[in-house]
Design a protein around this motif. Structure first.
Motif, PDB file in Angstrom:
ATOM      1  N   MET A  24       8.806  11.040  68.542  1.00 56.62           N
ATOM      2  CA  MET A  24       8.960  10.739  67.119  1.00 56.62           C
ATOM      3  C   MET A  24      10.190  11.471  66.611  1.00 56.62           C
ATOM      4  SD  MET A  24       5.726  12.860  65.573  1.00 56.62           S
ATOM      5  CE  MET A  24       5.506  14.619  65.827  1.00 56.62           C
ATOM      6  N   PRO A  25      10.747  11.026  65.492  1.00 55.38           N
ATOM      7  CA  PRO A  25      11.978  11.639  64.983  1.00 55.38           C
ATOM      8  C   PRO A  25      11.792  13.127  64.718  1.00 55.38           C
ATOM      9  CG  PRO A  25      11.522   9.585  63.849  1.00 55.38           C
ATOM     10  CD  PRO A  25      10.319   9.889  64.661  1.00 55.38           C
ATOM     11  N   LYS A  26      12.845  13.883  64.944  1.00 53.62           N
ATOM     12  CA  LYS A  26      12.778  15.328  64.750  1.00 53.62           C
ATOM     13  C   LYS A  26      12.441  15.678  63.316  1.00 53.62           C
ATOM     14  CE  LYS A  26      15.394  19.544  65.770  1.00 53.62           C
ATOM     15  NZ  LYS A  26      16.668  20.080  66.308  1.00 53.62           N
ATOM     16  N   GLN A  27      12.959  14.904  62.353  1.00 54.51           N
ATOM     17  CA  GLN A  27      12.717  15.224  60.953  1.00 54.51           C
ATOM     18  C   GLN A  27      11.260  15.054  60.555  1.00 54.51           C
ATOM     19  OE1 GLN A  27      14.734  12.861  62.082  1.00 54.51           O
ATOM     20  NE2 GLN A  27      14.526  10.916  60.952  1.00 54.51           N
ATOM     21  N   ALA A  28      10.448  14.417  61.417  1.00 55.57           N
ATOM     22  CA  ALA A  28       9.025  14.272  61.108  1.00 55.57           C
ATOM     23  C   ALA A  28       8.317  15.619  61.150  1.00 55.57           C
ATOM     24  CB  ALA A  28       8.368  13.307  62.101  1.00 55.57           C
ATOM     25  N   GLY A  29       8.880  16.574  61.887  1.00 55.31           N
ATOM     26  CA  GLY A  29       8.287  17.903  61.957  1.00 55.31           C
ATOM     27  C   GLY A  29       7.221  17.985  63.025  1.00 55.31           C
ATOM     28  N   ASN A  30       7.113  19.145  63.645  1.00 61.37           N
ATOM     29  CA  ASN A  30       6.168  19.305  64.740  1.00 61.37           C
ATOM     30  C   ASN A  30       4.712  19.201  64.282  1.00 61.37           C
ATOM     31  OD1 ASN A  30       8.224  19.694  66.591  1.00 61.37           O
ATOM     32  ND2 ASN A  30       8.262  21.910  66.283  1.00 61.37           N
ATOM     33  N   GLN A  31       4.448  19.438  62.994  1.00 63.84           N
ATOM     34  CA  GLN A  31       3.076  19.429  62.502  1.00 63.84           C
ATOM     35  C   GLN A  31       2.621  18.055  62.035  1.00 63.84           C
ATOM     36  OE1 GLN A  31       1.382  22.226  62.984  1.00 63.84           O
ATOM     37  NE2 GLN A  31       3.309  23.015  63.802  1.00 63.84           N
ATOM     38  N   ALA A  32       3.517  17.102  61.947  1.00 65.70           N
ATOM     39  CA  ALA A  32       3.147  15.782  61.435  1.00 65.70           C
ATOM     40  C   ALA A  32       2.347  15.016  62.486  1.00 65.70           C
ATOM     41  CB  ALA A  32       4.400  14.993  61.078  1.00 65.70           C
ATOM     42  N   PRO A  33       1.230  14.400  62.099  1.00 64.60           N
ATOM     43  CA  PRO A  33       0.486  13.590  63.062  1.00 64.60           C
ATOM     44  C   PRO A  33       1.333  12.398  63.512  1.00 64.60           C
ATOM     45  CG  PRO A  33      -0.822  14.034  61.085  1.00 64.60           C
ATOM     46  CD  PRO A  33       0.584  14.440  60.789  1.00 64.60           C
ATOM     47  N   PRO A  34       1.450  12.155  64.795  1.00 67.72           N
ATOM     48  CA  PRO A  34       2.285  11.037  65.254  1.00 67.72           C
ATOM     49  C   PRO A  34       1.865   9.701  64.662  1.00 67.72           C
ATOM     50  CG  PRO A  34       1.668  12.454  67.093  1.00 67.72           C
ATOM     51  CD  PRO A  34       0.885  12.918  65.914  1.00 67.72           C
ATOM     52  N   GLU A  35       0.555   9.507  64.460  1.00 70.87           N
ATOM     53  CA  GLU A  35       0.113   8.208  63.967  1.00 70.87           C
ATOM     54  C   GLU A  35       0.539   7.958  62.524  1.00 70.87           C
ATOM     55  OE1 GLU A  35      -3.379  11.109  63.716  1.00 70.87           O
ATOM     56  OE2 GLU A  35      -1.789  10.608  65.135  1.00 70.87           O
ATOM     57  N   SER A  36       0.961   9.002  61.805  1.00 70.64           N
ATOM     58  CA  SER A  36       1.388   8.813  60.423  1.00 70.64           C
ATOM     59  C   SER A  36       2.891   9.031  60.252  1.00 70.64           C
ATOM     60  CB  SER A  36       0.633   9.778  59.498  1.00 70.64           C
ATOM     61  OG  SER A  36       0.971  11.129  59.793  1.00 70.64           O
ATOM     62  N   SER A  37       3.614   9.233  61.347  1.00 66.64           N
ATOM     63  CA  SER A  37       5.050   9.497  61.275  1.00 66.64           C
ATOM     64  C   SER A  37       5.842   8.224  61.538  1.00 66.64           C
ATOM     65  CB  SER A  37       5.454  10.566  62.301  1.00 66.64           C
ATOM     66  OG  SER A  37       4.810  11.787  62.028  1.00 66.64           O
ATOM     67  N   ALA A  38       6.623   7.808  60.559  1.00 69.47           N
ATOM     68  CA  ALA A  38       7.479   6.640  60.748  1.00 69.47           C
ATOM     69  C   ALA A  38       8.465   6.917  61.871  1.00 69.47           C
ATOM     70  CB  ALA A  38       8.211   6.323  59.448  1.00 69.47           C
ATOM     71  N   GLY A  39       8.670   5.955  62.718  1.00 65.79           N
ATOM     72  CA  GLY A  39       9.607   6.122  63.824  1.00 65.79           C
ATOM     73  C   GLY A  39       8.969   6.561  65.128  1.00 65.79           C
ATOM     74  N   THR A  40       7.665   6.757  65.139  1.00 60.96           N
ATOM     75  CA  THR A  40       6.970   7.137  66.376  1.00 60.96           C
ATOM     76  C   THR A  40       6.993   5.990  67.376  1.00 60.96           C
ATOM     77  OG1 THR A  40       5.516   8.741  65.322  1.00 60.96           O
ATOM     78  CG2 THR A  40       4.706   7.740  67.337  1.00 60.96           C
ATOM     79  N   LYS A  41       7.134   6.333  68.649  1.00 60.06           N
ATOM     80  CA  LYS A  41       7.025   5.368  69.758  1.00 60.06           C
ATOM     81  C   LYS A  41       6.091   5.963  70.802  1.00 60.06           C
ATOM     82  CE  LYS A  41      11.557   5.449  70.108  1.00 60.06           C
ATOM     83  NZ  LYS A  41      12.956   5.201  70.554  1.00 60.06           N
ATOM     84  N   ALA A  42       5.145   5.175  71.280  1.00 57.85           N
ATOM     85  CA  ALA A  42       4.164   5.668  72.243  1.00 57.85           C
ATOM     86  C   ALA A  42       3.927   4.635  73.333  1.00 57.85           C
ATOM     87  CB  ALA A  42       2.847   5.993  71.548  1.00 57.85           C
ATOM     88  N   VAL A  43       3.848   5.127  74.561  1.00 54.05           N
ATOM     89  CA  VAL A  43       3.508   4.284  75.714  1.00 54.05           C
ATOM     90  C   VAL A  43       2.288   4.891  76.389  1.00 54.05           C
ATOM     91  CG1 VAL A  43       4.234   3.438  77.980  1.00 54.05           C
ATOM     92  CG2 VAL A  43       5.887   3.535  76.094  1.00 54.05           C
ATOM     93  N   THR A  44       1.233   4.104  76.499  1.00 55.18           N
ATOM     94  CA  THR A  44       0.039   4.502  77.238  1.00 55.18           C
ATOM     95  C   THR A  44      -0.111   3.558  78.410  1.00 55.18           C
ATOM     96  OG1 THR A  44      -0.994   5.191  75.167  1.00 55.18           O
ATOM     97  CG2 THR A  44      -2.439   4.940  77.072  1.00 55.18           C
ATOM     98  N   TYR A  45      -0.334   4.113  79.607  1.00 51.91           N
ATOM     99  CA  TYR A  45      -0.382   3.244  80.787  1.00 51.91           C
ATOM    100  C   TYR A  45      -1.495   3.666  81.734  1.00 51.91           C
ATOM    101  CZ  TYR A  45       2.031   7.040  83.263  1.00 51.91           C
ATOM    102  OH  TYR A  45       2.374   8.259  83.810  1.00 51.91           O
ATOM    103  N   SER A  46      -1.939   2.703  82.529  1.00 56.79           N
ATOM    104  CA  SER A  46      -2.906   2.951  83.598  1.00 56.79           C
ATOM    105  C   SER A  46      -2.457   2.200  84.838  1.00 56.79           C
ATOM    106  CB  SER A  46      -4.308   2.474  83.197  1.00 56.79           C
ATOM    107  OG  SER A  46      -4.806   3.194  82.096  1.00 56.79           O
ATOM    108  N   LEU A  47      -2.622   2.843  85.980  1.00 57.20           N
ATOM    109  CA  LEU A  47      -2.321   2.248  87.280  1.00 57.20           C
ATOM    110  C   LEU A  47      -3.596   2.279  88.113  1.00 57.20           C
ATOM    111  CD1 LEU A  47      -0.613   1.400  89.803  1.00 57.20           C
ATOM    112  CD2 LEU A  47      -0.074   3.834  90.092  1.00 57.20           C
ATOM    113  N   VAL A  48      -3.959   1.122  88.659  1.00 58.73           N
ATOM    114  CA  VAL A  48      -5.119   1.027  89.540  1.00 58.73           C
ATOM    115  C   VAL A  48      -4.653   0.544  90.903  1.00 58.73           C
ATOM    116  CG1 VAL A  48      -7.247  -0.236  90.007  1.00 58.73           C
ATOM    117  CG2 VAL A  48      -6.796   0.626  87.714  1.00 58.73           C
ATOM    118  N   ASP A  49      -5.092   1.235  91.951  1.00 60.85           N
ATOM    119  CA  ASP A  49      -4.914   0.743  93.322  1.00 60.85           C
ATOM    120  C   ASP A  49      -6.181  -0.014  93.691  1.00 60.85           C
ATOM    121  OD1 ASP A  49      -2.485   1.952  93.408  1.00 60.85           O
ATOM    122  OD2 ASP A  49      -3.074   3.591  94.731  1.00 60.85           O
ATOM    123  N   LEU A  50      -6.026  -1.303  93.938  1.00 57.82           N
ATOM    124  CA  LEU A  50      -7.174  -2.164  94.227  1.00 57.82           C
ATOM    125  C   LEU A  50      -7.615  -2.020  95.678  1.00 57.82           C
ATOM    126  CD1 LEU A  50      -5.733  -5.330  92.478  1.00 57.82           C
ATOM    127  CD2 LEU A  50      -7.609  -3.929  91.595  1.00 57.82           C
TER     128      LEU A  50
END
Length: 262
Positions: A152-178
């Protein structure tokens, strides 16, 4: 979706005995009346531990089944933050581990269960509502890796919740070996879940067939993009969420996931 092994043993030390009165509050038993007031408790003879036999009325307690084992990565599964978010100012990421079947996983009596009969679309990808310890035996997967990357942008501040910070980007991933032949039917389940829960449509990502759809955002954006990818025995699903994505950045992030996970 998305961080204890030993053979099962009979635990005789932790057991219950019918008709035995519990000790309340940790108090010790009272000394017999024949012991004088000046006699200490240590002077009262007790049973010899060497000759004491187990109470035949005791019920042995079986150790909990060990259906999964969590351990450090031994193969694919690590995605560098700077490969997905070059020059990230404020960021967070996981140090992914892998979850594999435990010593009891092959015993259906000890590790029962399977994938749901229908996807739970009010939950998160892949819509099974199962944590890793339940998902691995249910899907019959050989390995599960989960991870996330966030900036998330630096100006959002370290204490700002990411879900409420404009400019946040998040990638969540899972890998399964079948496992060979996909005995748990995971591929069919996840494909149907993507179609039902994310209205996913066929696409291609860096030469790999994919399903791409959208779901409700968890980070204040209008929606989040979800993607399902498969190459050989590797199955990957990912969520790209947040309001900070610029033109072409999501596609670049997916190319990184293909290169690192497939």
């Amino acid at each position: 979706m998305l961080p204890a092994v030993a053979a099962a043993v009979w635990v005789l030390g932790a057991c219950t005995a019918a008709g035995t009165d519990p000790v309340v509050g940790g108090a010790t038993a009272a000394a017999p009346a024949s012991v004088s007031a000046g006699t200490t408790a240590s002077a009262v003879p007790g049973p010899d531990p060497a000759t004491t036999q187990p109470d035949p009325g005791m019920t042995p307690i079986e150790a909990a089944p060990q259906c999964t084992t969590t351990r450090p990565l031994t193969g694919k599964g690590r995605v560098p933050l700077d490969a997905v978010f070059p020059g990230a100012e404020t960021s967070a990421f996981s140090a992914p581990k892998e979850v594999v079947p435990g010593p009891d996983a092959a015993d259906p009596a000890r590790c029962p269960g399977g994938l749901p009969s229908r996807p739970h679309c009010d939950g998160l990808v892949p819509w099974t509502d199962q944590l890793a310890d339940a998902f691995v035996p249910a899907s019959r997967a050989r390995r599960l890796v989960e991870g996330y990357l966030l900036t998330m942008p630096k100006q959002a501040g370290n204490q700002a919740p990411p879900e409420s910070s404009a400019g946040t980007k998040a990638v969540t991933y899972s890998l399964v070996d079948l496992a060979a032949g996909d005995p748990g039917g995971l591929v069919d389940y996840v494909r149907a879940a993507f179609a039902s829960c994310a209205k996913a449509v066929p696409s291609r990502v860096d030469g790999v067939d994919a399903l791409v759809g959208t779901v409700r955002s968890e980070y204040g954006a209008g929606s989040a993009e979800v993607v399902l990818l498969r190459r050989g025995s590797h199955l990957v699903w990912a969520s790209l969420d947040g309001s900070g994505w610029e033109q072409g950045e999501e596609q670049r992030a997916l190319v990184v996931l293909v290169a690192r996970l497939l």
